[in-house]
Every structure is written in C-alpha cells, then in structure tokens.
Design a protein around this motif. Structure first.
Motif, PDB file in Angstrom:
ATOM      1  N   UNK A 163       0.816  -1.222   0.000  1.00  0.00           N
ATOM      2  CA  UNK A 163       0.000   0.000   0.000  1.00  0.00           C
ATOM      3  C   UNK A 163       0.848   1.270   0.000  1.00  0.00           C
ATOM      4  N   UNK A 164       2.056   1.200   0.605  1.00  0.00           N
ATOM      5  CA  UNK A 164       2.929   2.386   0.557  1.00  0.00           C
ATOM      6  C   UNK A 164       3.841   2.361  -0.671  1.00  0.00           C
ATOM      7  N   UNK A 247      12.305   7.882  -0.392  1.00  0.00           N
ATOM      8  CA  UNK A 247      12.147   6.585   0.261  1.00  0.00           C
ATOM      9  C   UNK A 247      10.859   6.543   1.080  1.00  0.00           C
ATOM     10  N   UNK A 248      10.202   5.394   1.083  1.00  0.00           N
ATOM     11  CA  UNK A 248       9.015   5.174   1.911  1.00  0.00           C
ATOM     12  C   UNK A 248       9.324   4.049   2.894  1.00  0.00           C
ATOM     13  N   UNK A 249       8.841   4.218   4.108  1.00  0.00           N
ATOM     14  CA  UNK A 249       9.245   3.283   5.164  1.00  0.00           C
ATOM     15  C   UNK A 249       8.093   3.092   6.150  1.00  0.00           C
ATOM     16  N   UNK A 250       7.913   1.848   6.583  1.00  0.00           N
ATOM     17  CA  UNK A 250       6.868   1.558   7.563  1.00  0.00           C
ATOM     18  C   UNK A 250       7.395   0.525   8.561  1.00  0.00           C
ATOM     19  N   UNK A 251       7.043   0.704   9.834  1.00  0.00           N
ATOM     20  CA  UNK A 251       7.412  -0.256  10.878  1.00  0.00           C
ATOM     21  C   UNK A 251       6.143  -0.710  11.583  1.00  0.00           C
ATOM     22  N   UNK A 263      12.422  -5.191   1.808  1.00  0.00           N
ATOM     23  CA  UNK A 263      12.850  -4.027   1.025  1.00  0.00           C
ATOM     24  C   UNK A 263      12.415  -4.225  -0.423  1.00  0.00           C
ATOM     25  N   UNK A 264      11.999  -3.143  -1.067  1.00  0.00           N
ATOM     26  CA  UNK A 264      11.599  -3.241  -2.466  1.00  0.00           C
ATOM     27  C   UNK A 264      12.116  -2.073  -3.283  1.00  0.00           C
ATOM     28  N   UNK A 265      12.377  -2.352  -4.546  1.00  0.00           N
ATOM     29  CA  UNK A 265      12.718  -1.311  -5.519  1.00  0.00           C
ATOM     30  C   UNK A 265      11.830  -1.495  -6.744  1.00  0.00           C
ATOM     31  N   UNK A 423      11.699   1.148  -0.899  1.00  0.00           N
ATOM     32  CA  UNK A 423      10.567   0.981   0.012  1.00  0.00           C
ATOM     33  C   UNK A 423      10.999  -0.014   1.088  1.00  0.00           C
ATOM     34  N   UNK A 424      10.771   0.331   2.349  1.00  0.00           N
ATOM     35  CA  UNK A 424      11.229  -0.513   3.447  1.00  0.00           C
ATOM     36  C   UNK A 424      10.062  -0.823   4.385  1.00  0.00           C
ATOM     37  N   UNK A 425       9.888  -2.097   4.671  1.00  0.00           N
ATOM     38  CA  UNK A 425       8.894  -2.524   5.655  1.00  0.00           C
ATOM     39  C   UNK A 425       9.573  -3.375   6.717  1.00  0.00           C
TER      40      UNK A 425
END
Length: 435
Positions: A163-164, A247-251, A263-265, A423-425
C-alpha cells in the motif's frame, strides 16, 4: 563445468515446446491452446479469465475472488457441491484461484474423463446462477479468509508494504480485497461482475496432456461453441504509477518472535527492454546459498538466518523484493547498510562469468523441470497468453535471460537501485510494557 555441460546438453536434446502446441479460436472468441504430452494418461483442463484485482475499482476490491468462490456453487445444470463431487468421483484434482491479472480454474484428470472437466467449465462460463439464499454462507467463508489475513503478521506487513509502495497502481490493493469492501459485497455485485467478465471472448482454454488436436477441437466446439462472446475492454495502468519522490518506510509491531525486513525497488514491466535483466539480477543477489546477499548476511556476518530476493513482474512494472530474517531487531540498521553496499557493488563492478552462468543454469533447469508437469506447463501457457498476448513469451523470456550480459546487469542496477526509489517494511515483536 560438468553441471553446465549437462544442462546445456539437456536443453539441446529437449523436444522443442512449439512442436507440442496447437491453437485455434472459436467463432465466439474463445482461444483454445493444446499441449500434447503422452508420457502419462492424464489431462489438465484449464480455463483462465482476464479479470483479477487489476480490474477492481475502489469499493469492489476482492470481488473477483468472491466470484471465484461463488462460481463453484450453482449453475442451471448443477447444484451446489456437484462440481467437486463429480470430479472427485473420477479421481480428479480441481481448484480455482484469483490473481492480479487473471482468475484461473483447473482440473487434472484421467485421460478417459477429461470431457467431464470441459463440460463443467463450460457450465461455469455460461450458466452460473447466484441465488440470494446461497450467497451469505459463502460470503462468510470469504470474510473469514479476510480475517485470517488480518491476524497473520506477515500478511499485515505485506499488505501495508504494498500500500505504501504503490500510490496509484492497482498493485496497492490485495487480491482478497480490503476489509470494508469484502464486508459490503452483495450477490448483486457478484452477478454483475460475472456478467461482465465471464464469457468466451474474455477467456483462454488450455488443455494439456494425453490429447489429440481433433478431439480438442470437437469437444471445445461442442461445449463452448454455443456460448455468446462479448469482448471486454481492459484498462491499461502500465504507466499510471508516478516515479518515486523519496524513500518510503513503515514499521509494524505484532506478536512475532523474530523480526522481518522487507525491502523493495520498483522495476520495469514487460514493455521495457531491460525487464528480464531484473530476474537475473535478483537471482545473483538472493537465490540460493551461493548468492551474494546470502553469503554476506548469513554466512559471513551471521546477521540474518535467511535471505530471498526475487523480481515480481508479470506485465506492468513491479518490484524487486528483498525478504530478510534478521537475528535481532538491533541488527537491522547494519543489515540495511550491507545490502546497500552490495547494490552499489552491482552498479560499479560487473558480475563474474561464473555467477552469471550459475543463474542461467538455474533458469534453464527450472524451465525444463516445469515442462515435466502438465499442470505447470498449462499454467505457463495460460498466464503468458493473458499477460503478454502470446503464450510464446515465456520462451522468449528464457532466451533473453540466456543472452543477458554483465553490462546489462550493471546498467539495470544503476538505473533502478537508487535510494529515493527504496521501500522498506519492518515487522518487529511487540514491545513489552514496563511493570
């Protein structure tokens, strides 16, 4: 070198797939593709529709999956349970599934009974009915599946990550649908979705196994020929997603015992000449114990217990995923640094010939092994036909992989592995409250 030689020899001796395939189209638009494999007296009957989460607008996410469930219930010829009962009585294995770009149904069945599977799929395509009285029970089943997603930490990470990662593209919605959409499904919405998407012009029939072309043509005409075809316009979202601005990041914290780092690109879709290079780069980075990140994060530094990297592209631009299991939460920053270091190395140093050949061998071997399974080859043919317009595209993809050069991999990494595109989750154990 012996392994390389063996694989190439096996490929050279392999019966070309094209010689086993035949295809034709009925007047109502149904595309029929047959694959002949007489090594065992079994047949796989598959019908795929060009509809999935890709086609669902806000408010209707998950409706393709809901329809898939309801399509097993009732036609004007068969009552609830008849599909499974009739196929089970002859020892067939059957099921259905919903994906981003398609909804598929299959039955793997003994050679002498494959006409039954065809008859049932024709009924599903043209004669499903959805009585009000049968909707609520199946709606509850789907709602429960949705709840299971909500209670599974890895699924929560996955859904929030997607979603992010996507601001506009339908990739941001889960195939099962968002909870509120699923809760508000009605039988009327299911009927409308079925009427719009389930017809011969919007489907591909793939029959693989111990078959004869004349029999397939006769049976396809017999059971599907009378159904009316209605071409369905499909939106093209290929270029919808804007270039990432940062960069988008969610924890997320859930009841888990160990953390997960995802992690995604963003990577290019099939209209880009470099799209196949992403598959090669992903394998070099994180496919197997000899991959660079497994060596770095698991064997050399001991920071993680597992690493997996794959490039997820079927049609539109997708993501290259890095799934890592860190040994502890405190190690995650160091792991991210090492991943960044390896990606920078991919940009500046050509991969070695040995690495590249290893990946090519993996790809060739995987393709050959998939052909041994009639269900596997039917899946490859059907999905390639729907996502690219030609079942031959997966053969082309393998040939492109074989031609990939170190320079192309370097070019790919320089273009797509940039910090502002990351993108980091992170999934972490819940914090313990102080007593």
């Amino acid at each position: 070198m012996n392994i390389i030689f063996s694989l190439l020899t096996l490929l050279a001796n392999f019966d070309p797939l094209e010689f086993r395939v035949f295809e034709f189209r009925l007047r109502n638009g149904l595309q029929v593709i047959g694959y002949i494999d007489t090594s065992a007296p079994v047949v796989s009957v598959n019908v795929y529709y060009r509809v999935g989460s890709y086609d669902e607008p806000p408010g209707l996410t998950g409706i393709s999956h809901m329809l898939e469930h309801m399509s097993f219930k009732h036609t004007d010829l068969y009552k609830p349970g008849d599909f499974d009962r009739m196929l089970d009585s002859v020892g067939a294995i059957n099921n259905g599934f919903t994906s981003t770009y398609y909804t598929g149904y299959y039955a793997d069945i003994a050679k002498e009974h494959w006409e039954l599977a065809l008859k049932l799929e024709a009924a599903r395509m043209g004669r499903c009915i959805f009585p009000d009285s049968e909707f609520e029970s199946e709606h509850q089943v789907v709602t429960e599946e949705r709840r299971l997603q909500d209670n599974r930490p890895s699924s929560v990470l996955w859904e929030n990550f997607e979603a992010i990662a996507w601001l506009a593209h339908p990739h941001r919605s889960p195939t099962i649908g968002w909870p509120d959409d699923v809760a508000n499904f009605t039988v009327g919405k299911v009927r409308e979705w079925y009427k719009k998407y389930y017809n011969p012009s919007n489907a591909v029939l793939v029959i693989a196994g111990d078959i004869r072309p004349d029999d397939v043509r006769t049976m396809a005409q017999k059971y599907f020929g009378r159904l009316k075809g209605r071409p369905v316009d499909r939106y093209d979202y290929y270029n919808l997603e804007p270039e990432p601005a940062g960069e988008r990041r969610i924890t997320i914290r859930k009841k888990v015992s160990v953390p997960t780092l995802l992690i995604g690109y963003p990577t290019p879709g099939i209209r880009d000449s470099l799209y196949f290079v992403g598959d090669v780069a992903a394998r070099i980075l994180g496919s197997g114990r000899n991959s660079r990140l497994y060596q770095t994060l698991v064997l050399d530094s001991g920071l993680a217990t597992s690493v997996s990297v794959w490039n997820s592209v079927e049609k539109d631009p997708g993501l290259m995923y890095f799934w890592i299991s860190p040994k502890s939460e405190t190690l995650i920053p160091r792991i991210e640094q090492l991943i960044t270091r390896e990606l920078e190395r991919m940009k500046t140093e050509p991969v070695t010939g040995l690495e590249l050949q290893r990946v090519k061998n993996q790809t060739i071997a995987g393709s050959i092994f998939e052909r041994d399974d009639i269900s596997g080859i039917a899946y490859l043919i059907a999905t390639a036909q729907i996502t690219t317009g030609s079942w031959r595209s997966f053969l082309d993809w393998m040939q492109q992989v074989e031609k990939t050069t170190p320079e192309q991999i370097q070019q790919f990494c320089q273009k797509y592995f940039q910090d502002h595109r990351r993108v980091v989750g992170i999934l972490l154990p819940e914090k313990r409250e102080a007593k």
